[in-house]
Every structure is written in C-alpha cells, then in structure tokens.
Scaffold this motif. Sequence first.
Motif, PDB file in Angstrom:
ATOM      1  N   PHE A 256       0.811  -1.207   0.000  1.00  0.00           N
ATOM      2  CA  PHE A 256       0.000   0.000   0.000  1.00  0.00           C
ATOM      3  C   PHE A 256       0.849   1.263   0.000  1.00  0.00           C
ATOM      4  O   PHE A 256       0.518   2.243  -0.678  1.00  0.00           O
ATOM      5  N   ASP A 257       1.946   1.258   0.746  1.00  0.00           N
ATOM      6  CA  ASP A 257       2.738   2.484   0.831  1.00  0.00           C
ATOM      7  C   ASP A 257       3.433   2.831  -0.484  1.00  0.00           C
ATOM      8  O   ASP A 257       3.983   3.918  -0.624  1.00  0.00           O
ATOM      9  N   GLY A 258       3.402   1.915  -1.453  1.00  0.00           N
ATOM     10  CA  GLY A 258       3.963   2.200  -2.756  1.00  0.00           C
ATOM     11  C   GLY A 258       2.976   2.813  -3.729  1.00  0.00           C
ATOM     12  O   GLY A 258       3.349   3.170  -4.851  1.00  0.00           O
ATOM     13  N   THR A 259       1.715   2.947  -3.320  1.00  0.00           N
ATOM     14  CA  THR A 259       0.683   3.452  -4.233  1.00  0.00           C
ATOM     15  C   THR A 259       0.589   4.964  -4.237  1.00  0.00           C
ATOM     16  O   THR A 259       0.072   5.550  -5.182  1.00  0.00           O
ATOM     17  N   GLY A 260       1.056   5.601  -3.156  1.00  0.00           N
ATOM     18  CA  GLY A 260       0.895   7.042  -3.021  1.00  0.00           C
ATOM     19  C   GLY A 260      -0.472   7.463  -2.528  1.00  0.00           C
ATOM     20  O   GLY A 260      -0.741   8.656  -2.367  1.00  0.00           O
ATOM     21  N   LEU A 261      -1.349   6.494  -2.258  1.00  0.00           N
ATOM     22  CA  LEU A 261      -2.701   6.805  -1.801  1.00  0.00           C
ATOM     23  C   LEU A 261      -2.728   6.993  -0.283  1.00  0.00           C
ATOM     24  O   LEU A 261      -1.933   6.391   0.440  1.00  0.00           O
ATOM     25  N   PRO A 262      -3.652   7.797   0.224  1.00  0.00           N
ATOM     26  CA  PRO A 262      -3.780   7.954   1.677  1.00  0.00           C
ATOM     27  C   PRO A 262      -4.439   6.737   2.297  1.00  0.00           C
ATOM     28  O   PRO A 262      -5.356   6.151   1.715  1.00  0.00           O
ATOM     29  N   TRP A 263      -3.978   6.361   3.485  1.00  0.00           N
ATOM     30  CA  TRP A 263      -4.556   5.233   4.218  1.00  0.00           C
ATOM     31  C   TRP A 263      -5.563   5.754   5.233  1.00  0.00           C
ATOM     32  O   TRP A 263      -5.265   6.639   6.044  1.00  0.00           O
ATOM     33  N   VAL A 264      -6.751   5.190   5.203  1.00  0.00           N
ATOM     34  CA  VAL A 264      -7.768   5.426   6.225  1.00  0.00           C
ATOM     35  C   VAL A 264      -8.041   4.081   6.875  1.00  0.00           C
ATOM     36  O   VAL A 264      -8.277   3.092   6.167  1.00  0.00           O
ATOM     37  N   PRO A 265      -7.982   3.972   8.208  1.00  0.00           N
ATOM     38  CA  PRO A 265      -8.250   2.679   8.837  1.00  0.00           C
ATOM     39  C   PRO A 265      -9.607   2.118   8.400  1.00  0.00           C
ATOM     40  O   PRO A 265     -10.642   2.750   8.633  1.00  0.00           O
ATOM     41  N   PRO A 266      -9.639   0.952   7.760  1.00  0.00           N
ATOM     42  CA  PRO A 266     -10.917   0.377   7.324  1.00  0.00           C
ATOM     43  C   PRO A 266     -11.810  -0.037   8.486  1.00  0.00           C
ATOM     44  O   PRO A 266     -13.018  -0.169   8.322  1.00  0.00           O
ATOM     45  N   SER A 267     -11.189  -0.289   9.639  1.00  0.00           N
ATOM     46  CA  SER A 267     -11.917  -0.634  10.856  1.00  0.00           C
ATOM     47  C   SER A 267     -11.065  -0.177  12.036  1.00  0.00           C
ATOM     48  O   SER A 267      -9.863   0.075  11.889  1.00  0.00           O
ATOM     49  N   PRO A 268     -11.650  -0.068  13.226  1.00  0.00           N
ATOM     50  CA  PRO A 268     -10.916   0.506  14.358  1.00  0.00           C
ATOM     51  C   PRO A 268      -9.623  -0.222  14.712  1.00  0.00           C
ATOM     52  O   PRO A 268      -8.701   0.402  15.241  1.00  0.00           O
ATOM     53  N   ASN A 269      -9.552  -1.524  14.441  1.00  0.00           N
ATOM     54  CA  ASN A 269      -8.355  -2.285  14.791  1.00  0.00           C
ATOM     55  C   ASN A 269      -7.492  -2.625  13.571  1.00  0.00           C
ATOM     56  O   ASN A 269      -6.741  -3.597  13.579  1.00  0.00           O
ATOM     57  N   MET A 270      -7.601  -1.784  12.529  1.00  0.00           N
ATOM     58  CA  MET A 270      -6.748  -1.896  11.347  1.00  0.00           C
ATOM     59  C   MET A 270      -6.118  -0.522  11.103  1.00  0.00           C
ATOM     60  O   MET A 270      -6.333   0.120  10.083  1.00  0.00           O
ATOM     61  N   PRO A 271      -5.317  -0.030  12.085  1.00  0.00           N
ATOM     62  CA  PRO A 271      -4.886   1.370  12.027  1.00  0.00           C
ATOM     63  C   PRO A 271      -3.902   1.703  10.924  1.00  0.00           C
ATOM     64  O   PRO A 271      -3.858   2.838  10.450  1.00  0.00           O
ATOM     65  N   THR A 272      -3.075   0.748  10.489  1.00  0.00           N
ATOM     66  CA  THR A 272      -2.033   1.037   9.513  1.00  0.00           C
ATOM     67  C   THR A 272      -1.921  -0.094   8.491  1.00  0.00           C
ATOM     68  O   THR A 272      -2.390  -1.214   8.729  1.00  0.00           O
ATOM     69  N   PRO A 273      -1.262   0.159   7.360  1.00  0.00           N
ATOM     70  CA  PRO A 273      -0.988  -0.939   6.431  1.00  0.00           C
ATOM     71  C   PRO A 273      -0.140  -2.042   7.051  1.00  0.00           C
ATOM     72  O   PRO A 273      -0.215  -3.197   6.622  1.00  0.00           O
ATOM     73  N   ASP A 274       0.675  -1.707   8.046  1.00  0.00           N
ATOM     74  CA  ASP A 274       1.449  -2.735   8.745  1.00  0.00           C
ATOM     75  C   ASP A 274       0.539  -3.740   9.437  1.00  0.00           C
ATOM     76  O   ASP A 274       0.857  -4.928   9.533  1.00  0.00           O
ATOM     77  N   THR A 275      -0.589  -3.262   9.941  1.00  0.00           N
ATOM     78  CA  THR A 275      -1.561  -4.164  10.563  1.00  0.00           C
ATOM     79  C   THR A 275      -2.074  -5.165   9.535  1.00  0.00           C
ATOM     80  O   THR A 275      -2.152  -6.369   9.800  1.00  0.00           O
ATOM     81  N   ALA A 276      -2.429  -4.659   8.364  1.00  0.00           N
ATOM     82  CA  ALA A 276      -2.936  -5.537   7.300  1.00  0.00           C
ATOM     83  C   ALA A 276      -1.894  -6.569   6.902  1.00  0.00           C
ATOM     84  O   ALA A 276      -2.240  -7.699   6.543  1.00  0.00           O
ATOM     85  N   LEU A 277      -0.619  -6.195   6.953  1.00  0.00           N
ATOM     86  CA  LEU A 277       0.451  -7.096   6.547  1.00  0.00           C
ATOM     87  C   LEU A 277       0.456  -8.381   7.374  1.00  0.00           C
ATOM     88  O   LEU A 277       0.703  -9.468   6.852  1.00  0.00           O
ATOM     89  N   VAL A 278       0.170  -8.294   8.664  1.00  0.00           N
ATOM     90  CA  VAL A 278       0.218  -9.473   9.534  1.00  0.00           C
ATOM     91  C   VAL A 278      -1.164 -10.086   9.774  1.00  0.00           C
ATOM     92  O   VAL A 278      -1.267 -11.239  10.213  1.00  0.00           O
ATOM     93  N   TYR A 279      -2.213  -9.334   9.474  1.00  0.00           N
ATOM     94  CA  TYR A 279      -3.566  -9.686   9.894  1.00  0.00           C
ATOM     95  C   TYR A 279      -4.036 -11.054   9.412  1.00  0.00           C
ATOM     96  O   TYR A 279      -4.679 -11.798  10.167  1.00  0.00           O
ATOM     97  N   SER A 280      -3.733 -11.431   8.189  1.00  0.00           N
ATOM     98  CA  SER A 280      -4.263 -12.696   7.660  1.00  0.00           C
ATOM     99  C   SER A 280      -3.688 -13.912   8.385  1.00  0.00           C
ATOM    100  O   SER A 280      -4.213 -15.018   8.241  1.00  0.00           O
ATOM    101  N   GLY A 281      -2.651 -13.716   9.184  1.00  0.00           N
ATOM    102  CA  GLY A 281      -2.117 -14.804   9.998  1.00  0.00           C
ATOM    103  C   GLY A 281      -2.449 -14.663  11.469  1.00  0.00           C
ATOM    104  O   GLY A 281      -2.959 -15.584  12.110  1.00  0.00           O
ATOM    105  N   THR A 282      -2.204 -13.483  12.037  1.00  0.00           N
ATOM    106  CA  THR A 282      -2.357 -13.330  13.487  1.00  0.00           C
ATOM    107  C   THR A 282      -3.795 -13.135  13.933  1.00  0.00           C
ATOM    108  O   THR A 282      -4.089 -13.286  15.131  1.00  0.00           O
ATOM    109  N   CYS A 283      -4.705 -12.849  13.005  1.00  0.00           N
ATOM    110  CA  CYS A 283      -6.121 -12.811  13.398  1.00  0.00           C
ATOM    111  C   CYS A 283      -6.587 -14.172  13.907  1.00  0.00           C
ATOM    112  O   CYS A 283      -7.597 -14.265  14.604  1.00  0.00           O
ATOM    113  N   LEU A 284      -5.845 -15.232  13.593  1.00  0.00           N
ATOM    114  CA  LEU A 284      -6.205 -16.565  14.099  1.00  0.00           C
ATOM    115  C   LEU A 284      -6.229 -16.602  15.626  1.00  0.00           C
ATOM    116  O   LEU A 284      -6.912 -17.446  16.218  1.00  0.00           O
TER     117      LEU A 284
END
Length: 427
Positions: A256-284
């Motif tokens: 995401f940080d390579g797109t140049g687009l602004p990040w808005v948290p999609p949900s309260p516990n997804m504050p940064t693109p770094d969160t999304a990076l780990v989420y598909s594993g650690t949400c378990l």
Amino acid sequence: MSLSRRGLLAAGGAVGALAATSGCAEAQSGATVEQSGASVARSGHGSRVRTGFDRLAADGYAQLSGQRVGVVTNPTGITEDVRHIVDVMHADERVNIVAVFGPEHGFRGTAQAGGSEGRYDDPATGLPVYDTFGKSGQPLADIFTTSGAQTLVFDIQDAGARFYTYIWTLYDCMQAAALAGKRFVVLDRPNPVTGRAALGPVLDKAFATFVGREPISQAHGMTVTELAGLFNGEFLAKPVELETVRMSGWRRSDFFDGTGLPWVPPSPNMPTPDTALVYSGTCLFEGTNLSEGRGTTRPFELLGAEGIDRKWAEAANALGLPGVRFREAYFAPTFSKFQGKTIGGVQLHVHDRKSYDPVRTGIALLVTAKRTWSGFAWRPDNWIDKLTGSAKVRTMIDAGAGTDEVVGAWRGELAAFRAVRKRYLRY
C-alpha cells in the motif's frame, strides 16, 4: 449450479476441469469499465495509482448517468485529496445519490468489531443511511428496493484476508442486488498487502459464516473488482448485472505504501498498512484465549496472555521464519481480552515483506504458543474453525503436528483455488 458448487475446489481433477472451462465470467455477466486512453502517469496530486472512483469521476460519472444511485461504503471511500466520495458525488449535479449503505463498523466508522451504526439520516448530506451488517438475501434486497436506488456502487478498502468482513458485504450486496434487479458497480482499490499470491487453507463450505461465505483461501491476493468477478462467475446462484471500474497504475507487487494513496483505517483495529500485513495470519488468535492485541496501539502485531514469558519469543525465533522476527513484549490492553492487565507475549517485526508469509507465520505462532505455554486453549466455540475454514488446523495442532505438517495439509486445495483465481485476475 456452478463448477465450484460441484466441488471445483477439491484437489486432483478439479484443476483439470477448470482448464477446460472457456469464457470469462466477468465478460458474461457484466462489463469492465475502462477509461478510454487512460495512462498510468501520476495524477495531479502525486499518487501513482488512480482508484476506481478517481477514474469514474474523471469519466464524468458516465456509468451512473440517469440512475438513482445507492453507495455501499465506509470511511475508506475517499478521494486522493481525502474527501469522502459520498460528499463529492452528492455535491455534483451529474450524480443522483439517493441512499448510502453502511457495513460492519458503519458508514462513518464509529462502531467497534461486531457492531454497526443502524439506520439514520447522514447529518452532512441528509441522505438516508441503511445498515447492511448482519443482513443478506431477500431482507437485504428489500432494503435496496425501499431505498429507491437503481444502481448500487461499492467502494470499500479491503485488507486482503478471507475473514475481513467487507468482502462478504460485497458478496451479500451483489446477491441481494441480483434479487432486487439492481445494477452493481464495483470501484477498485489496492489490495494493501499485494496481489502476488493466494495463501493458506481454503474454506470448507460446511464452516461458512460471515467471516467466510465461499471457498477462497485465507489470504486471497485479489482486489475487490477481481473478487466481484469471482463471486459472480463461481458462487452466486443468480449473477448480478456487474460492472467494475479498475485502477490504473497498480501493480500486483505493490504494497500500500507504494501506491501514493492515503490510508484510512478500514476498521478501528486496522490502524495502519502494517496491521494488514500481519492480519491474515495473526487474526487466528481471535480463536484462542490469547489477546490478539485489541486494545493496544499495535493490534494483531502484539499477541499475549497472563503467564507467558520469553520462551514463546525464543521458540518462534528459533524457527527462522522468513522475513520476520519476534520480540519479547509486555503490554496492558485497554479493552477486549485481559483489559487493564499486564500480560506477556510477542511483537512481530516484519523486516522483509517480500519473503514474509503471514499465514505460515500465524500457524507457527499457534504451534509454538501451545508448546511453550501450558495455559493455551482454543475459544470454547471453536471460532478458530471459522477463521481457518475447517477443523483441520485445530485438530492437527492438538494432535502435536508441527508448522510444516499443518501447512502441507492444505497444499492441494490451495493449488485448486489458485487455478480458479487465475481466471479472474485483471492486473
């Protein structure tokens, strides 16, 4: 009945069946809207990537001309200069917006996990806002009919994981729009963790819930327009009249940080693109008695529980997992599990995003947590089965299986899904 519902995602002969299937489901059930002569040059504000909405607007909203429009969106539905698309379109006489539809967390994003904002009139625009959360099928179709919308537009930022509910809001709204006889237009946004690969186990339909309606992999590696084509072509009994507006300038290897687009948290516990990076594993870890970091500033990067010491971090680091290291960490969640208590655990530090495998890492952390902490337990409702898509991960770990054995168990089903997925990739 689609091939998928006849067991397309089973290993073996399923892949061969796919190869014999001709035609493009997206072309059959709807059109991909392309802006004539569009380039991938940088736009005026400096972003390399132009979203589906940017391209729709640049084309003068031609796809919405003469239509009463309903918009399915949340706070992530923004322009490059961070104005909300509903506000922009409502102020433009070329668009006739008659309703807004909010998903989990709500249109303006004020609700926590498992909540929504309900039915209200938006103070900023006066538009009626309808609640889609927890609704599907005919009841949701009736809401679309009541709204008076003829065309529904979907624009929500996804996080790239099967159990992130916005893609199933997309699915439910497509299904309901088909029942109500509505057009459906999907505006694309980047998969924040790239579109390079599909990873992890594939959902068994017997375990279908709102965190997984259909058999896709745990990390799908697709954009929302690609998923819309997949849903329409493989899973919806009654395909919707679908149009998609793709991005320009996006590459499958883009974080995401390579797109140049602004990040808005999609949900309260997804504050940064770094969160999304780990989420598909650690949400378990939602499926265990450990904290998944909710109530901290680094949800899904911090994991822990009372009584855990440095042995867990040491065991995880000893595995030599690619692209990630684990720090012994102590934290006190302000809400959710262990609220107000100081607990021990690990923090993930991803140092090489390209080699990092979030799903394998999540499994490895489950395996090592169970082996190093005597208090480890699954949630009593076996929520882990809903997250992983079957009982296999839970039962294998309980039987003493290691990371390689657990990951190897989904190899065949994942290969079959990748063959399905390939047909719907548009970048």
